[in-house]
Design a protein around this motif. Structure first.
Motif, PDB file in Angstrom:
ATOM      1  N   PRO A  66     -13.761  82.538  28.906  1.00 52.61           N
ATOM      2  CA  PRO A  66     -14.013  81.441  29.845  1.00 52.61           C
ATOM      3  C   PRO A  66     -13.484  81.761  31.236  1.00 52.61           C
ATOM      4  CG  PRO A  66     -12.442  80.778  28.134  1.00 52.61           C
ATOM      5  CD  PRO A  66     -12.883  82.163  27.809  1.00 52.61           C
ATOM      6  N   CYS A  67     -14.137  81.160  32.213  1.00 47.46           N
ATOM      7  CA  CYS A  67     -13.821  81.507  33.590  1.00 47.46           C
ATOM      8  C   CYS A  67     -12.399  81.100  33.974  1.00 47.46           C
ATOM      9  CB  CYS A  67     -14.950  80.973  34.457  1.00 47.46           C
ATOM     10  SG  CYS A  67     -14.653  79.842  35.705  1.00 47.46           S
ATOM     11  N   GLY A  68     -11.820  80.103  33.259  1.00 49.44           N
ATOM     12  CA  GLY A  68     -10.441  79.716  33.510  1.00 49.44           C
ATOM     13  C   GLY A  68      -9.453  80.845  33.242  1.00 49.44           C
ATOM     14  N   TYR A  69      -9.821  81.774  32.372  1.00 48.02           N
ATOM     15  CA  TYR A  69      -8.945  82.915  32.068  1.00 48.02           C
ATOM     16  C   TYR A  69      -8.741  83.782  33.308  1.00 48.02           C
ATOM     17  CZ  TYR A  69      -7.281  87.183  29.741  1.00 48.02           C
ATOM     18  OH  TYR A  69      -6.562  88.289  29.360  1.00 48.02           O
ATOM     19  N   ILE A  70      -9.835  84.005  34.034  1.00 49.63           N
ATOM     20  CA  ILE A  70      -9.727  84.775  35.277  1.00 49.63           C
ATOM     21  C   ILE A  70      -8.836  84.022  36.264  1.00 49.63           C
ATOM     22  CG2 ILE A  70     -11.044  85.722  37.238  1.00 49.63           C
ATOM     23  CD1 ILE A  70     -11.528  87.208  34.595  1.00 49.63           C
ATOM     24  N   PRO A 114     -16.270  86.776  38.033  1.00 53.70           N
ATOM     25  CA  PRO A 114     -15.844  85.701  38.926  1.00 53.70           C
ATOM     26  C   PRO A 114     -15.025  84.638  38.200  1.00 53.70           C
ATOM     27  CG  PRO A 114     -18.184  85.500  38.411  1.00 53.70           C
ATOM     28  CD  PRO A 114     -17.705  86.745  37.733  1.00 53.70           C
ATOM     29  N   GLY A 115     -13.965  84.194  38.823  1.00 54.65           N
ATOM     30  CA  GLY A 115     -13.244  83.018  38.347  1.00 54.65           C
ATOM     31  C   GLY A 115     -13.805  81.810  39.076  1.00 54.65           C
ATOM     32  N   SER A 116     -13.086  80.671  38.998  1.00 57.39           N
ATOM     33  CA  SER A 116     -13.582  79.488  39.697  1.00 57.39           C
ATOM     34  C   SER A 116     -13.601  79.734  41.200  1.00 57.39           C
ATOM     35  CB  SER A 116     -12.709  78.276  39.391  1.00 57.39           C
ATOM     36  OG  SER A 116     -12.714  78.019  38.011  1.00 57.39           O
ATOM     37  N   ASN A 117     -12.563  80.419  41.701  1.00 58.36           N
ATOM     38  CA  ASN A 117     -12.496  80.664  43.146  1.00 58.36           C
ATOM     39  C   ASN A 117     -12.680  82.119  43.514  1.00 58.36           C
ATOM     40  OD1 ASN A 117     -11.890  77.941  43.830  1.00 58.36           O
ATOM     41  ND2 ASN A 117      -9.831  78.297  43.023  1.00 58.36           N
ATOM     42  N   ALA A 155     -10.584  78.549  19.889  1.00 55.53           N
ATOM     43  CA  ALA A 155     -10.850  79.269  21.135  1.00 55.53           C
ATOM     44  C   ALA A 155     -12.172  78.845  21.745  1.00 55.53           C
ATOM     45  CB  ALA A 155     -10.859  80.774  20.873  1.00 55.53           C
ATOM     46  N   GLU A 156     -12.170  78.784  23.067  1.00 53.95           N
ATOM     47  CA  GLU A 156     -13.394  78.471  23.785  1.00 53.95           C
ATOM     48  C   GLU A 156     -14.165  79.763  24.045  1.00 53.95           C
ATOM     49  OE1 GLU A 156     -12.981  76.773  27.728  1.00 53.95           O
ATOM     50  OE2 GLU A 156     -15.158  76.956  27.982  1.00 53.95           O
ATOM     51  N   TRP A 157     -15.434  79.771  23.689  1.00 51.01           N
ATOM     52  CA  TRP A 157     -16.314  80.899  23.976  1.00 51.01           C
ATOM     53  C   TRP A 157     -17.198  80.476  25.129  1.00 51.01           C
ATOM     54  CZ3 TRP A 157     -17.523  85.087  20.123  1.00 51.01           C
ATOM     55  CH2 TRP A 157     -16.553  85.151  19.115  1.00 51.01           C
ATOM     56  N   ARG A 158     -17.115  81.213  26.225  1.00 43.88           N
ATOM     57  CA  ARG A 158     -17.962  80.861  27.356  1.00 43.88           C
ATOM     58  C   ARG A 158     -19.421  80.884  26.883  1.00 43.88           C
ATOM     59  NH1 ARG A 158     -17.673  83.773  33.296  1.00 43.88           N
ATOM     60  NH2 ARG A 158     -18.814  82.150  34.388  1.00 43.88           N
ATOM     61  N   GLY A 159     -20.140  79.844  27.148  1.00 44.90           N
ATOM     62  CA  GLY A 159     -21.541  79.770  26.731  1.00 44.90           C
ATOM     63  C   GLY A 159     -21.733  79.131  25.368  1.00 44.90           C
ATOM     64  N   LEU A 160     -20.756  79.275  24.468  1.00 41.35           N
ATOM     65  CA  LEU A 160     -20.913  78.721  23.116  1.00 41.35           C
ATOM     66  C   LEU A 160     -20.040  77.493  22.894  1.00 41.35           C
ATOM     67  CD1 LEU A 160     -21.010  81.875  20.782  1.00 41.35           C
ATOM     68  CD2 LEU A 160     -22.928  80.468  21.518  1.00 41.35           C
ATOM     69  N   GLY A 161     -19.001  77.352  23.701  1.00 34.78           N
ATOM     70  CA  GLY A 161     -18.080  76.228  23.530  1.00 34.78           C
ATOM     71  C   GLY A 161     -16.937  76.556  22.587  1.00 34.78           C
ATOM     72  N   MET A 162     -16.244  75.494  22.145  1.00 33.94           N
ATOM     73  CA  MET A 162     -15.063  75.679  21.300  1.00 33.94           C
ATOM     74  C   MET A 162     -15.482  76.049  19.871  1.00 33.94           C
ATOM     75  SD  MET A 162     -11.832  75.565  21.668  1.00 33.94           S
ATOM     76  CE  MET A 162     -11.238  74.435  22.912  1.00 33.94           C
ATOM     77  N   GLY A 176     -23.345  83.011  35.284  1.00 37.71           N
ATOM     78  CA  GLY A 176     -23.042  82.734  33.883  1.00 37.71           C
ATOM     79  C   GLY A 176     -22.527  83.927  33.124  1.00 37.71           C
ATOM     80  N   ALA A 177     -22.049  83.614  31.922  1.00 34.26           N
ATOM     81  CA  ALA A 177     -21.377  84.594  31.079  1.00 34.26           C
ATOM     82  C   ALA A 177     -22.184  85.874  30.868  1.00 34.26           C
ATOM     83  CB  ALA A 177     -21.088  83.949  29.732  1.00 34.26           C
ATOM     84  N   CYS A 178     -23.466  85.737  30.592  1.00 36.90           N
ATOM     85  CA  CYS A 178     -24.246  86.914  30.195  1.00 36.90           C
ATOM     86  C   CYS A 178     -24.618  87.806  31.369  1.00 36.90           C
ATOM     87  CB  CYS A 178     -25.512  86.492  29.467  1.00 36.90           C
ATOM     88  SG  CYS A 178     -25.198  85.407  28.092  1.00 36.90           S
ATOM     89  N   MET A 179     -24.384  87.342  32.597  1.00 40.10           N
ATOM     90  CA  MET A 179     -24.659  88.185  33.763  1.00 40.10           C
ATOM     91  C   MET A 179     -23.386  88.886  34.222  1.00 40.10           C
ATOM     92  SD  MET A 179     -27.233  89.106  35.617  1.00 40.10           S
ATOM     93  CE  MET A 179     -28.583  87.973  35.921  1.00 40.10           C
ATOM     94  N   VAL A 180     -22.253  88.413  33.682  1.00 36.06           N
ATOM     95  CA  VAL A 180     -20.956  88.833  34.186  1.00 36.06           C
ATOM     96  C   VAL A 180     -20.653  90.297  33.909  1.00 36.06           C
ATOM     97  CG1 VAL A 180     -18.531  88.594  33.577  1.00 36.06           C
ATOM     98  CG2 VAL A 180     -19.826  86.591  34.260  1.00 36.06           C
ATOM     99  N   SER A 181     -20.904  90.709  32.681  1.00 30.03           N
ATOM    100  CA  SER A 181     -20.504  92.063  32.298  1.00 30.03           C
ATOM    101  C   SER A 181     -21.743  92.932  32.174  1.00 30.03           C
ATOM    102  CB  SER A 181     -19.777  91.992  30.953  1.00 30.03           C
ATOM    103  OG  SER A 181     -20.111  93.084  30.147  1.00 30.03           O
ATOM    104  N   GLY A 182     -21.568  94.226  32.384  1.00 33.38           N
ATOM    105  CA  GLY A 182     -22.657  95.177  32.205  1.00 33.38           C
ATOM    106  C   GLY A 182     -23.205  95.156  30.791  1.00 33.38           C
ATOM    107  N   GLU A 183     -22.440  94.596  29.862  1.00 28.78           N
ATOM    108  CA  GLU A 183     -22.886  94.539  28.477  1.00 28.78           C
ATOM    109  C   GLU A 183     -23.544  93.208  28.130  1.00 28.78           C
ATOM    110  OE1 GLU A 183     -19.893  95.747  25.718  1.00 28.78           O
ATOM    111  OE2 GLU A 183     -20.027  97.806  26.406  1.00 28.78           O
ATOM    112  N   GLY A 184     -23.592  92.292  29.090  1.00 26.28           N
ATOM    113  CA  GLY A 184     -24.210  90.995  28.815  1.00 26.28           C
ATOM    114  C   GLY A 184     -25.724  91.095  28.801  1.00 26.28           C
TER     115      GLY A 184
END
Lengths: 347, 77, 335
Positions: free
Chosen positions: A56-60, A84-87, A255-262, A325-333
């Protein structure tokens, strides 16, 4: 004898949806152009097995705050630098003076802490069962050596509950080869008994194609199947030492999964006796909640309900340089792979 | 999600293995594997040897393809 | 021998003169090296190529070279890629206060040796010293001028459908060397050394042997992948890259495997990419392979009419996919 390619090419049965769970599989499948050679009846879906994507983006935000406000040296895998994080991302924190080090191993972060005892060193521990034991090893060594300036910001996750959450998303799963190295294959046998089909495989072109041929062949009977196509690396019993180590140092949590929720019970946190190495405890920060773009379709993409180009943000406001979004974030998304490897060459 | 590389163990020293992946060398933790010996091939992820590798990839996929072909034949009967 | 560069060395007085005499003049000495404000040169009429480049690299010394060698190669190679024989160069140094004099001497010596190898004369220079922490060790800017060979007509905009794409040797060694020399990842690859080399002696023979070459570009930052996208864009053509034919040294492959990197995006400093009509490819490859350092030269792809501006990759399974556009900082992919 038919080759894997011949078996795949000649498939004309009912449509099969195959989910590659692991981000490294996604990466290799796109790099090799495997989607482009599949007959119309075979469809690959990219699942949630990229730890960077589901973090989740809060981790960043937490990591940025440790770096900028607590003046900690942040050690991380390169994968997280641009997320990216929130800021801001860690890369932008670095340009504002934060000390962000890219490392190959959590053990390197521990070594850095020992060589610079006056600085607080925090390792950003994301990853699944493959990666978590390395972090646990670092923490156990830090405890043994009495290292006071080393801690871990954990977002480690485990796969079993995610498989439960993904049930029905695909006709067969390509299970993650290197997670399976650690966990073994008992879970897949159990899932198979519950009607979930899957194959464990490695990461070379040959290994991935063989696995797809196996899905095609074993689907014929209509019965659920499981096959380990990577036995030279993955043993049925997994790596017991790694599993013991994880259990010694960490315990399950929600645990919260970005895109999938808790997902209940799908995360890991430190056991009490290792709490001094938990960066959240050490620096007294509470878990931050980031803000995701509400129009983002990542959750549906990760569950195989739609493809990246179906998302209204894809390629417009959401690109690898400016991921929303999550799936654009990493080269593996999945979205990043679709964007970078260009699903259509002649657009 | 987990980039791994197969590498040959050059030597082992007190829980640490020096590994060689086609000319790239690194020290990695060997603590998660038992009975590792120089000459063994291991899968390495993030500085940790996570599995001993038994045999080459090509042989494994060839054997699997043979099995799949046999299953197809028996399935036809 | 613990002498270090001080701010006084950059103040323009006696110490500056001493530094120039002792380090730079001693190494660069040649009949055109000037003690005046500018070198005065007499050049034959004809087409000239003229370029400049700045160099920062950390660490400034690495297996296979140092920033001095790099600063000559970079500019000499840019001239060479335009079909120009490098003639004269100038160099400007910005040195960090406290920089070891011994290292500076090694850098100057490497520049002199490389200039000699490239057949170019260093004719003027400048030295500044910046306060500690204001620069990282030493920064060098070099400017070069060369005479363009009579029939050479090279430009990044001249690639045409039907051209073969040729690379002059194994790729990514410089980038890999620097990555390892920074010692951030604990990886060693004893056989991997920077490919950093002056390339006029490679370019000249192929220009003489094969008329009608369309493009020569040296692959530096961003590697061969970046060059392919640059040319595809500049010439408005497609490029089809045969991934399996790209030469990569085993050690570089090993490092890339560990860190999840793609060799096509790693920097080279002694490699050129050539675009020329397909028929001439065998002669170009043969000529290249007879040049020291280019023994692994290979055809790696071809120029197509389809997909202008794009680089399509023929993968090891025979499928076609896009080569991802290079962008941003190279980051290891681990988890």
């Amino acid at each position: 004898m038919k080759s894997a390619r011949e078996i795949i090419d000649s498939y004309d049965g009912r449509p099969l949806r195959i989910m590659e769970v692991c981000g490294t599989h996604t990466h290799e499948i796109f790099r090799l152009g495997i989607r482009r050679i599949l007959p119309p009846g075979l469809k690959l879906i990219s699942g949630p097995g990229c730890p960077v994507c589901v973090t989740p983006c809060g981790y960043i935000d937490e990591a940025v705050s440790l770096a900028l406000e607590k003046n900690a040296v942040i050690c991380t895998f390169g994968d997280l630098i641009r997320v990216p994080g929130s800021n801001m991302s860690l890369a932008s924190a670095r340009s504002r003076g934060a000390e962000i080090r890219t490392v190959y191993s959590p053990l390197d972060a521990l070594e850095l802490a020992q060589s610079d005892p006056d600085r607080q060193v925090v390792f950003l521990s994301v990853g699944f069962e493959t990666t978590t034991p390395g972090s646990c090893l670092a923490v156990r060594k830090a405890a043994e050596r009495g290292v006071k300036n080393f801690s871990i910001l954990s977002a480690n996750k485990t796969m079993p509950r995610a498989y439960e959450a993904l049930k029905g998303s695909a006709d067969a799963f390509l299970y993650p080869g290197h997670v399976s190295v650690m966990t073994g294959t008992a879970l897949y046998e159990r899932l198979c008994a519950e009607g979930v089909s899957g194959i464990v495989t490695g990461f070379t072109a040959d290994e991935i194609l063989t696995a797809l041929a196996a899905v095609v062949e074993l689907s014929r009977s209509g019965k659920p199947f499981f096959r380990n196509c990577y036995p030279r690396v993955v043993r049925p019993e997994g790596n017991p030492a790694a599993v013991r180590l994880m259990d010694q140092v960490m315990e399950p949590c929600d645990a919260e999964w970005r895109g999938l929720g808790m997902i209940p019970g799908s995360g890991l946190k430190f056991r009490d006796r290792f709490a001094p190495f938990d960066a959240r405890v050490k620096f007294g920060i509470s878990e931050l909640r980031g803000r995701d773009n509400p129009a983002c379709s990542c959750g549906r993409i990760l569950r195989g309900e739609c493809m990246p180009p179906d998302c209204p943000l894809f390629g417009k406001v959401c690109t690898p340089a400016h991921p929303a979004g999550a799936c654009m974030v990493s080269g593996e998304g999945a979205c990043s792979a679709f964007y970078q490897y260009g699903e259509k060459i002649d657009e | 999600m987990c980039v791994g590389i197969s590498a040959r163990v050059v030597r082992i020293d007190d829980g640490t293995a020096l590994i060689d992946a086609s000319g790239a060398e690194r020290k990695v933790s060997a603590e998660l594997l038992e009975d590792l010996e120089p000459g063994d091939y291991v899968m390495v992820h993030a500085g940790v040897a996570i599995a001993k590798i038994e045999g080459p990839s090509g042989e494994e996929t060839a054997k699997l393809m043979e099995e799949l072909n046999n299953e197809e034949r028996t399935g036809d009967h | 021998m613990n002498e270090r560069v001080t701010l006084a060395h950059g103040a323009g007085g006696q110490q500056t003169t001493e530094l120039i005499d002792r380090v730079f003049k001693a190494h660069f000495s040649n009949p055109d090296f000037t003690a005046d404000d500018a070198a005065v040169l007499t050049l034959d009429a004809g087409r000239l190529a003229f370029t400049t480049d700045g160099f920062i690299v950390s660490p400034c010394e690495f297996p296979g070279g140092n920033i001095g060698k790099l600063s000559i190669c970079g500019t000499v190679n840019d001239l060479s890629c335009m079909g120009a024989k490098p003639l004269y160069m100038t160099c400007a140094f910005v040195i960090e206060e406290g920089f070891p004099m011994e290292t500076l001497e090694r850098i100057a010596a490497a520049m002199a040796a490389t200039a000699k190898e490239a057949g170019v004369r260093i004719v003027a220079g400048d030295t500044k010293v910046a306060g500690r922490g204001q620069v990282d060790g030493v920064f060098i800017t070099t400017t070069g001028i060369g005479r363009v060979m009579e029939k050479a007509n090279l430009s990044g905009s001249r690639a045409k459908a039907g051209d073969a794409v040729i690379v002059s040797g194994d790729i990514g060694r410089h980038g890999c060397t620097i990555l390892l020399a920074r010692n951030e990842f604990g990886i060693e690859a004893p056989d991997v050394k920077s490919d950093c080399a002056p390339l006029w002696s490679t370019v000249e023979p192929i220009l003489r042997a094969v008329p009608g070459i369309h493009v020569i570009r040296d692959a530096t930052r961003g590697g061969v992948g970046t060059v392919l996208y640059e040319i595809a864009g500049q010439s408005r053509v497609g490029i089809c890259l045969d991934a399996a034919s790209v030469p990569v040294a085993p050690g570089v492959r090993g490092v890339c495997g560990m860190l999840g990197l793609e060799p096509l995006y790693l920097a080279c400093e002694g490699r050129i990419v050539i675009f020329a009509p397909k028929e001439s490819a065998p002669e170009i490859v043969k000529t290249l392979r007879s040049c020291p350092g280019s023994e692994d030269a290979a055809v790696i792809g071809e120029v197509t009419e389809e997909d202008p501006g794009k680089v399509v990759m023929l993968t090891e399974i025979g499928a076609k996919t896009l080569l991802p556009r290079p962008g941003g900082e190279l980051l290891p992919r681990i988890c």
